[in-house]
Design a protein around this motif. Structure first.
Motif, PDB file in Angstrom:
ATOM      1  N   ASP A 237      40.904  28.582  43.183  1.00  0.00           N
ATOM      2  CA  ASP A 237      39.666  27.811  43.225  1.00  0.00           C
ATOM      3  C   ASP A 237      38.826  28.184  44.441  1.00  0.00           C
ATOM      4  OD1 ASP A 237      37.937  25.634  42.317  1.00  0.00           O
ATOM      5  OD2 ASP A 237      38.618  24.644  44.162  1.00  0.00           O
ATOM      6  N   ARG A 238      39.477  28.320  45.609  1.00  0.00           N
ATOM      7  CA  ARG A 238      38.743  28.651  46.823  1.00  0.00           C
ATOM      8  C   ARG A 238      38.311  30.108  46.841  1.00  0.00           C
ATOM      9  NH1 ARG A 238      39.706  24.694  50.826  1.00  0.00           N
ATOM     10  NH2 ARG A 238      39.859  22.737  49.676  1.00  0.00           N
ATOM     11  N   ALA A 239      39.128  30.963  46.184  1.00  0.00           N
ATOM     12  CA  ALA A 239      38.801  32.386  46.227  1.00  0.00           C
ATOM     13  C   ALA A 239      37.673  32.750  45.283  1.00  0.00           C
ATOM     14  CB  ALA A 239      40.046  33.213  45.889  1.00  0.00           C
ATOM     15  N   THR A 240      37.367  31.879  44.281  1.00  0.00           N
ATOM     16  CA  THR A 240      36.307  32.188  43.305  1.00  0.00           C
ATOM     17  C   THR A 240      34.950  32.028  43.981  1.00  0.00           C
ATOM     18  OG1 THR A 240      37.727  31.360  41.547  1.00  0.00           O
ATOM     19  CG2 THR A 240      35.383  31.623  41.065  1.00  0.00           C
ATOM     20  N   ASP A 241      34.157  33.073  43.951  1.00  0.00           N
ATOM     21  CA  ASP A 241      32.835  33.061  44.604  1.00  0.00           C
ATOM     22  C   ASP A 241      31.781  32.704  43.568  1.00  0.00           C
ATOM     23  OD1 ASP A 241      30.712  33.322  46.227  1.00  0.00           O
ATOM     24  OD2 ASP A 241      30.844  35.515  46.401  1.00  0.00           O
ATOM     25  N   LYS A 242      31.402  31.456  43.553  1.00  0.00           N
ATOM     26  CA  LYS A 242      30.370  31.007  42.606  1.00  0.00           C
ATOM     27  C   LYS A 242      29.026  31.053  43.315  1.00  0.00           C
ATOM     28  CE  LYS A 242      33.589  27.934  40.224  1.00  0.00           C
ATOM     29  NZ  LYS A 242      33.834  26.535  39.822  1.00  0.00           N
ATOM     30  N   SER A 243      28.251  31.965  42.878  1.00  0.00           N
ATOM     31  CA  SER A 243      26.938  32.121  43.516  1.00  0.00           C
ATOM     32  C   SER A 243      26.085  30.876  43.277  1.00  0.00           C
ATOM     33  CB  SER A 243      26.220  33.343  42.942  1.00  0.00           C
ATOM     34  OG  SER A 243      26.124  33.226  41.543  1.00  0.00           O
TER      35      SER A 243
ATOM     36  N   LYS B 100      49.995  46.512  40.053  1.00  0.00           N
ATOM     37  CA  LYS B 100      49.677  47.630  39.179  1.00  0.00           C
ATOM     38  C   LYS B 100      50.057  47.344  37.742  1.00  0.00           C
ATOM     39  CE  LYS B 100      50.337  51.080  42.826  1.00  0.00           C
ATOM     40  NZ  LYS B 100      51.105  52.223  43.284  1.00  0.00           N
ATOM     41  N   ARG B 101      50.938  46.376  37.548  1.00  0.00           N
ATOM     42  CA  ARG B 101      51.366  46.080  36.178  1.00  0.00           C
ATOM     43  C   ARG B 101      50.501  45.001  35.541  1.00  0.00           C
ATOM     44  NH1 ARG B 101      56.250  46.648  39.041  1.00  0.00           N
ATOM     45  NH2 ARG B 101      56.433  44.380  39.334  1.00  0.00           N
ATOM     46  N   HIS B 102      49.487  44.513  36.270  1.00  0.00           N
ATOM     47  CA  HIS B 102      48.594  43.477  35.730  1.00  0.00           C
ATOM     48  C   HIS B 102      47.159  43.934  35.927  1.00  0.00           C
ATOM     49  CE1 HIS B 102      52.018  40.688  35.537  1.00  0.00           C
ATOM     50  NE2 HIS B 102      52.372  41.224  36.706  1.00  0.00           N
ATOM     51  N   ARG B 103      46.374  43.641  34.954  1.00  0.00           N
ATOM     52  CA  ARG B 103      44.959  43.979  35.113  1.00  0.00           C
ATOM     53  C   ARG B 103      44.278  42.875  35.893  1.00  0.00           C
ATOM     54  NH1 ARG B 103      41.801  41.002  31.793  1.00  0.00           N
ATOM     55  NH2 ARG B 103      42.817  39.891  30.082  1.00  0.00           N
ATOM     56  N   HIS B 104      43.152  43.205  36.438  1.00  0.00           N
ATOM     57  CA  HIS B 104      42.415  42.263  37.272  1.00  0.00           C
ATOM     58  C   HIS B 104      42.001  41.038  36.469  1.00  0.00           C
ATOM     59  CE1 HIS B 104      39.929  40.845  40.492  1.00  0.00           C
ATOM     60  NE2 HIS B 104      38.883  40.733  39.650  1.00  0.00           N
ATOM     61  N   GLY B 105      42.360  39.858  36.966  1.00  0.00           N
ATOM     62  CA  GLY B 105      41.976  38.596  36.326  1.00  0.00           C
ATOM     63  C   GLY B 105      42.875  38.185  35.193  1.00  0.00           C
ATOM     64  N   ALA B 106      43.919  38.997  34.867  1.00  0.00           N
ATOM     65  CA  ALA B 106      44.792  38.622  33.755  1.00  0.00           C
ATOM     66  C   ALA B 106      45.685  37.480  34.161  1.00  0.00           C
ATOM     67  CB  ALA B 106      45.636  39.825  33.336  1.00  0.00           C
ATOM     68  N   LEU B 107      46.073  36.706  33.165  1.00  0.00           N
ATOM     69  CA  LEU B 107      46.946  35.562  33.422  1.00  0.00           C
ATOM     70  C   LEU B 107      48.341  35.859  32.908  1.00  0.00           C
ATOM     71  CD1 LEU B 107      44.608  32.616  32.360  1.00  0.00           C
ATOM     72  CD2 LEU B 107      45.057  33.464  34.681  1.00  0.00           C
ATOM     73  N   THR B 108      49.313  35.334  33.614  1.00  0.00           N
ATOM     74  CA  THR B 108      50.699  35.469  33.153  1.00  0.00           C
ATOM     75  C   THR B 108      50.990  34.374  32.159  1.00  0.00           C
ATOM     76  OG1 THR B 108      51.499  34.099  34.971  1.00  0.00           O
ATOM     77  CG2 THR B 108      51.359  36.466  35.369  1.00  0.00           C
ATOM     78  N   THR B 109      52.227  34.311  31.729  1.00  0.00           N
ATOM     79  CA  THR B 109      52.585  33.331  30.698  1.00  0.00           C
ATOM     80  C   THR B 109      52.452  31.906  31.198  1.00  0.00           C
ATOM     81  OG1 THR B 109      54.892  33.551  31.412  1.00  0.00           O
ATOM     82  CG2 THR B 109      54.161  34.879  29.547  1.00  0.00           C
ATOM     83  N   ASN B 110      52.587  31.717  32.537  1.00  0.00           N
ATOM     84  CA  ASN B 110      52.442  30.353  33.062  1.00  0.00           C
ATOM     85  C   ASN B 110      51.024  30.063  33.508  1.00  0.00           C
ATOM     86  OD1 ASN B 110      52.277  31.945  35.269  1.00  0.00           O
ATOM     87  ND2 ASN B 110      53.970  30.970  36.394  1.00  0.00           N
ATOM     88  N   GLY B 111      50.089  30.990  33.221  1.00  0.00           N
ATOM     89  CA  GLY B 111      48.692  30.738  33.503  1.00  0.00           C
ATOM     90  C   GLY B 111      48.279  31.027  34.911  1.00  0.00           C
TER      91      GLY B 111
ATOM     92  N   ARG C 298      36.791  32.081  54.210  1.00  0.00           N
ATOM     93  CA  ARG C 298      37.521  33.328  53.991  1.00  0.00           C
ATOM     94  C   ARG C 298      38.856  33.298  54.764  1.00  0.00           C
ATOM     95  NH1 ARG C 298      36.868  36.437  49.904  1.00  0.00           N
ATOM     96  NH2 ARG C 298      34.610  36.282  50.189  1.00  0.00           N
ATOM     97  N   LYS C 299      38.803  32.772  55.976  1.00  0.00           N
ATOM     98  CA  LYS C 299      40.038  32.657  56.759  1.00  0.00           C
ATOM     99  C   LYS C 299      41.005  31.702  56.073  1.00  0.00           C
ATOM    100  CE  LYS C 299      42.707  30.852  60.198  1.00  0.00           C
ATOM    101  NZ  LYS C 299      43.591  29.704  60.052  1.00  0.00           N
ATOM    102  N   HIS C 300      40.456  30.580  55.511  1.00  0.00           N
ATOM    103  CA  HIS C 300      41.287  29.597  54.838  1.00  0.00           C
ATOM    104  C   HIS C 300      41.942  30.194  53.595  1.00  0.00           C
ATOM    105  CE1 HIS C 300      42.641  25.679  53.489  1.00  0.00           C
ATOM    106  NE2 HIS C 300      41.992  25.841  52.323  1.00  0.00           N
ATOM    107  N   VAL C 301      41.155  30.981  52.848  1.00  0.00           N
ATOM    108  CA  VAL C 301      41.713  31.630  51.653  1.00  0.00           C
ATOM    109  C   VAL C 301      42.803  32.611  52.057  1.00  0.00           C
ATOM    110  CG1 VAL C 301      41.171  33.142  49.714  1.00  0.00           C
ATOM    111  CG2 VAL C 301      39.611  31.282  50.324  1.00  0.00           C
ATOM    112  N   GLY C 302      42.583  33.297  53.176  1.00  0.00           N
ATOM    113  CA  GLY C 302      43.633  34.204  53.660  1.00  0.00           C
ATOM    114  C   GLY C 302      44.940  33.455  53.928  1.00  0.00           C
ATOM    115  N   ASP C 303      44.853  32.250  54.510  1.00  0.00           N
ATOM    116  CA  ASP C 303      46.054  31.445  54.737  1.00  0.00           C
ATOM    117  C   ASP C 303      46.749  31.112  53.426  1.00  0.00           C
ATOM    118  OD1 ASP C 303      45.540  31.528  57.419  1.00  0.00           O
ATOM    119  OD2 ASP C 303      44.722  29.485  57.558  1.00  0.00           O
TER     120      ASP C 303
END
Length: 1143
Positions: A165-171, A282-293, A206-211
């Motif tokens: 949620d914090r990492a999503t950059d909503k313009s 490398k085994r997941h594409r960008h933004g893909a979700l795993t089975t647990n979402g 950005r620092k908070h997301v890094g944490d």
């Protein structure tokens, strides 16, 4: 935030903080039991993901620290696990309410919570609930760890959702400004639309997301966010958050470089087979979700080498971050914790000097008003960190500061136990050990600091109410720091120790500390200092000796070789430890110590005794007082072995200042010793000698090296006899069974005649065996007979005037011819002859040793005995001298006259007597001649020597023969002297006076000739009367006492008359006629046989006639000495018949 977490390390930034706390009343022991089970789940491998979630559990966490969760998310309490005990259903509502109240404390940051209820059963416990788990007891909680893992997964889901949620950059959306608590009032009224404000918001977010990424296990994403935050925050000079971003960047890099961790107890935090998040992505594409979402890591396009700091850069960034934190007074805790983390990293990198700079900075960080407990914690952590980087003395310093903080005056109830415990932990930093054996060799550390620390330990021990501990530390101080104490300090410490020991004496028992550690005893080996230990042999009269025939009975060598270097070396080691003398069971044994008092005052040492093993031993304690700095002082320790065997002297015991010490020799490397092992033989009796003579001041030194334990002295005149009475007393406890006595003279250059010492042993042995305490009387005859001869003639020859001759019969021709002593020619030495007199009055010394070899008791059974020696010092003063000796023939062939010139060398009047002679009175210094008529001696009757005849001992046999002859002559003469004024008497021996010629004159001829006229023997001026005109029988008898056969002989009888004017008439053919032949023939006479020749004479006229019996000169006579043919003179008085009838 005012409460720092000193245990934090860089890798804690990736962990989630979970609080485990009790709700209601929960037993402490049960709570921590459950807490350990929960805390074991601190690293969870997430299902369907390559990431690992780390959990940090705390059972206590200040709520104000939770307010800094936005600044650093690892400070935020995201989970709560409550533990409660509920025994009945009616208590459940109240328990549930308490749980909800507990959640409200951390409600703003909690992701999820759990309640573990113990003891509640029934309907409530059976209701299915996700946030509550019920257990019947504390022992039946097998599913807790599974519940905790499920709880952690729920925390991860919330964490991941927040990160996304914090990492999503909503313009167009406005970014929230994250603040620390003290900043909120500062941002009121700011322009939120300014570019500067937006960059601040972006940078902090950005620092908070890094944490969040770091906590979620996305290391590379965290690095990217931290780098971006640093750029944004640096541009707006947001130094506090810039420092936080830099610290996050450092923590991420540390996690990558040091997977084992940097904490004080490092653990593997990432398995070696775990792939990096970038590889997993490398085994997941960008933004893909795993089975647990949940989205996987999407930062594969970023190279880790570009974003991760190098080890050197990590420290630089830490320095920069700490500099920024230092700008804010309210960020002191953040700055301090950053310093601690940097130090731990530098410790791993082994960069101690740089780490010390960070710690020095941490010391000066002001955290405001800290409680005493917080100060103690701070100093303790500083100590641990200094110890971590190898600064042990610095660590000890801060540990000691923490200890002193425990008992500061501001604390109402000082914690002396905590203070003592912390002081103990500082010992290693000051190179101190409470084991005195660690102080061998070169001293380590600074003595001044060590002494101060020991004094503080003593004081803390006393304040703890443990005087035994104070005594132990003071003893340690004296023992180990004595060389560094001043004279005044030595007095003060000694006085303190004495004061403490009055309440609690120091012992050799271990002292147990409150934490169970045991303090070893401290023997005071320096009070006094022992330089050498020497085991002493028993006194000479008590030393046991082995009977020779059993000495080597048990000695055997098992080696077939004559010499083996291995065996020789082994025996050499044995000799260096075992002493070659013996001790005796029941006798006092001695060990000598050379001691030194290092104290500046008189040292009183009590209960000094020996420490031994091997036999039962009774130590006899002693007390001594050593002067101040006395130098080497001998001290003798004594004891009594009560059993036999091998005894080992291990050391000694003392009591100084009330502290008892057992000092072992093996712990005294500088002590010299002659060995420590002695053989103790079974008990033997003890003999004590007392005599009737005074003790001698002279020391007898026999040439054999034996020592004389006691000696007596006596003064005798030459030839005097005195009896020495010796009382033998058995002062031991054993029965005295055997006794042998022997004597020998020592250092004697004078020749002795007769028996010097004589005794009757059989009379003494009738009093044996001698029981303990009993006495026996023994008598020894002492008679000194030195040489009585003198080379100087003090009297004139026989024909000179002024001769005094005594002791001859009146009928003796010598008495008749001797002239009376002239008054003008005195034989007394005058003052001019003082030098000569001094020669005869010279006192000579004789020394002898009486040896008493005795045994008894168990020692006698084992073949041991003792020797007791009594020394005898005899001063011999001359009595009489024989200055000249000669012989004169007597009227009888079986007798002769022995002439002796006797000199009185004493200062008293002296009488000399001989057998059948009158006493000769001699004044002091007077010399007179004494004539003794003696029967000649038959030396052939003396026993022959038993030695085998050979060339080598012929001379010795001859000397022995002559000695035996001299003894025989002396015994027959029986010359004695007596000093009436002193009531002293003795013998005068002629053994050394008689020369060979005199002895030959005194010897009875082997051929004995007897002449009988008219049946009467003719000898010794005997006049045989016969009647003229009647035949008178004549017999000549020969007795052969030689060892061989003699003869034949021819003897002719020639009568003559002596006119007493020197004229002899041999022509008596008309006056005397032989009836038959006047020549007698004797055939060969064997040894011990006799031969008698008979004849007759007819005297025609009355008168005195003499018969001269001559031997014919033939070959057989020439082989024998002339002295063998001495016939007695024959005097016949022929009387007229008328006169004969009248008679």
């Amino acid at each position: 935030m005012s409460v720092p977490d000193y245990m934090q390390c860089a890798e804690d930034h990736q962990s989630l903080l979970v609080i485990v706390q009790p709700v209601g009343i929960v037993p402490e022991e049960q709570f921590f039991k459950i807490y350990k089970i929960i805390a074991a789940a601190n690293q969870i491998n997430l299902r369907d993901s390559q990431r690992i979630l780390y959990i940090r559990y705390r059972h206590h966490y200040p709520p104000e620290n939770n307010e800094w969760g936005d600044f650093q998310t690892h400070r935020k309490v995201v989970g709560l696990i409550a533990i409660t005990q509920c025994c009945s259903a009616k208590d459940w509502p109240q328990t549930s309410e308490k749980f909800h109240l507990q959640k409200e404390i951390y409600g703003s940051t909690l992701y999820d919570s759990r309640l573990f209820v113990f003891g509640l059963q029934g309907e409530i416990a059976e209701q299915p609930r996700t946030d509550v788990a019920f257990y019947s007891s504390y022992d039946e909680c097998e599913t807790i760890q599974k519940k905790v893992e499920d709880f952690i997964e729920s925390l991860f889901i919330v964490l991941e959702s927040k990160r996304l949620d914090r990492a999503t950059d909503k313009s167009g959306d406005k970014i929230q400004l994250l603040c620390v608590p003290f900043e909120k009032k500062d941002f009121v009224g700011l322009d939120t639309d300014s570019r500067h404000y937006k960059k601040r918001c972006q940078g902090r977010m950005r620092k908070h997301v890094g944490d969040l990424c770091l906590q979620a296990g996305m290391l590379q994403d965290a690095l990217v966010h931290y780098h971006m935050a640093v750029e944004l925050l640096r541009s707006v000079n947001d130094f506090l958050w810039l420092g936080g971003a830099l610290e996050g960047l450092c923590s991420s890099s540390v996690i990558y470089h040091y997977p084992s961790g940097t904490g004080s107890k490092p653990s593997i935090r990432r398995p070696n087979n775990m792939c990096l998040p970038s590889e997993a992505g490398k085994r997941h594409r960008h933004g893909a979700l795993t089975t647990n979402g949940i989205s996987a890591d999407t930062s594969t396009e970023i190279g880790r080498a570009k974003n991760c700091l190098s080890p050197e850069d990590i420290i630089d960034k830490y320095k920069e971050a700490i500099t920024y934190f230092g700008k804010y007074k309210n960020a002191g805790v953040i700055e301090l914790e950053a310093c601690v983390k940097a130090v731990r990293v530098l410790a791993v990198q082994k960069r101690s000097m740089e780490a010390s700079e960070f710690l020095q900075n941490a010391v000066y960080i002001n955290l405001g008003q800290l409680s005493e407990e917080e100060k103690i914690q701070r100093y303790s952590v500083l100590s641990e960190l200094y110890d971590l980087i190898g600064f042990h003395r610095k660590a000890a310093f801060f540990k000691r500061v923490a200890a002193m903080q425990c008992v500061t005056t501001s604390i109402a109830d000082p914690g002396w136990r905590a203070c003592y415990k912390l002081l103990l932990e500082t010992l290693s930093g000051y190179s101190l050990s409470l084991d005195p054996q660690d102080f061998k060799g070169t001293h380590k550390g600074w003595p001044a600091l060590q002494m101060r620390l020991l004094h503080e330990l003593v004081y803390a021990s006393r304040r703890m109410g443990n005087p035994a501990l104070a005594v132990r530390h003071l003893s340690f101080l004296l023992q180990t720091m004595l060389d560094y104490l001043s004279d005044q300090e030595k007095k003060e410490v000694s006085q303190s120790l004495e004061n403490y020991t009055t309440k609690c004496p120091g012992t050799m028992e271990n002292v147990t500390l409150p934490d169970g550690v045991k303090l070893l005893p401290i023997p005071l080996t320096k009070l006094p200092i022992v330089r050498s230990v020497k085991l002493l042999n028993l006194p000479v009269n008590l030393r046991p000796q082995k009977i020779k025939n059993t000495l080597n009975q048990n000695t055997s060598s098992k080696s077939p070789f004559i010499y083996s270097p291995i065996i020789a070396h082994h025996r050499g080691e044995e000799r260096s430890k075992k002493i070659d003398f013996l001790w005796v069971q029941g006798d006092v044994c001695e060990v000598q110590l050379m001691v030194y008092n290092p104290m500046p005052f008189e040292l009183r040492v009590e209960n000094v005794g020996l420490l031994v093993t091997g036999v039962e031993f009774e130590s006899l304690p002693a007390a001594l007082s050593l002067p101040a700095e006395s130098g080497l002082y001998p001290v003798t320790l004594v004891g009594v072995p009560r059993t036999s065997g091998q005894i080992n002297v291990n050391g000694y015991q003392t009591s100084v200042f009330g502290v008892s010490s057992d000092c072992l020799l093996e712990h005294l490397p500088g002590v010299k010793t002659n060995g420590c092992t002695v053989e103790v033989v079974p008990a033997l009796p003890r003999l004590q000698i007392t005599t009737s003579l005074p003790r001698s001041a002279h020391i007898l030194l026999p040439s054999s090296g034996d020592e004389v334990s006691n000696s007596v002295s006596i003064h005798l005149f030459n030839g005097e006899l005195q009896q020495l009475t010796i009382k033998l007393e058995n002062i031991g406890s054993e029965l005295l069974e055997t006794l042998e006595i022997s004597a020998k003279t020592i250092n004697n250059k004078e020749k002795l005649y007769g028996d010097f010492l004589s005794w009757n042993l059989e009379e003494l042995l009738t009093q044996f065996p001698l029981e303990s305490g009993k006495t026996a009387i023994f008598r020894v005859n002492i008679q000194v007979k030195l040489d009585f001869s003198c080379q100087e003639n003090l009297l004139q020859d026989l024909n000179d005037d002024g001769i005094s001759v005594a002791g001859l019969p009146l009928s003796s021709p010598f008495r008749q011819n001797g002239k009376p002593r002239s008054d003008s020619k005195s034989t007394v030495l005058n003052s001019a002859d003082t030098n000569s007199k001094s020669e005869y009055s010279h006192i000579k010394t004789l020394e002898a040793v009486l040896n008493f070899k005795y045994s008894g008791g168990p020692g006698h059974v084992d073949g041991y005995y003792r020797n007791l020696s009594l020394g005898l010092h005899v001063d011999v003063e001359p009595s009489v001298f024989f200055t000249r000796v000669s012989t004169l023939p007597a009227t009888s062939t079986r007798q002769c006259h022995l002439l002796l010139d006797v000199f009185n060398s004493t200062e008293h009047e002296l009488t000399v007597s001989a057998k059948n002679n009158e006493d000769l009175i001699l004044h002091a210094g007077e010399c007179q001649r004494m004539a003794i008529q003696v029967d000649k001696f038959n030396f052939e009757a003396l026993p022959a020597s038993s030695k085998v005849l050979c060339t080598e001992n012929l001379k010795q046999i001859e000397e022995e023969r002559r000695h035996a002859q001299a003894v025989e002559i002396n015994n027959k003469l029986n010359i004695c002297w007596k000093i009436p004024s002193l009531n002293r008497e003795g013998e005068a021996s002629v053994e050394g006076v008689l020369n060979q010629l005199v002895q030959e004159h005194l010897q009875l001829a082997p051929l004995q000739w007897d002449v009988f006229v008219a049946g009467k023997p003719c000898d010794c001026d005997v006049v045989v009367e016969c009647q003229a005109g009647d035949p008178t029988s004549l017999e000549v008898k020969l007795t052969n006492q030689s060892k061989g056969t003699v003869g034949p002989f021819a003897l002719t009888v020639i009568p003559y008359q002596d006119y007493q004017n020197g004229v002899h008439n041999n022509d008596l053919g008309n006056a005397v006629t032989s009836i038959g032949s006047n020549t007698f023939y004797i055939d060969a006479v064997k040894s011990t046989e006799e031969c008698v020749c008979s004849g007759a004479l007819l005297f025609l006229y009355a008168g005195d006639y003499y018969l001269n019996i001559k031997f014919h000169d033939d070959n057989s006579n020439r082989e024998l000495p002339l002295s063998w043919f001495c016939l007695p003179s024959v005097h016949v008085r022929a009387m007229d018949p008328t006169q004969h009838t009248q008679l």
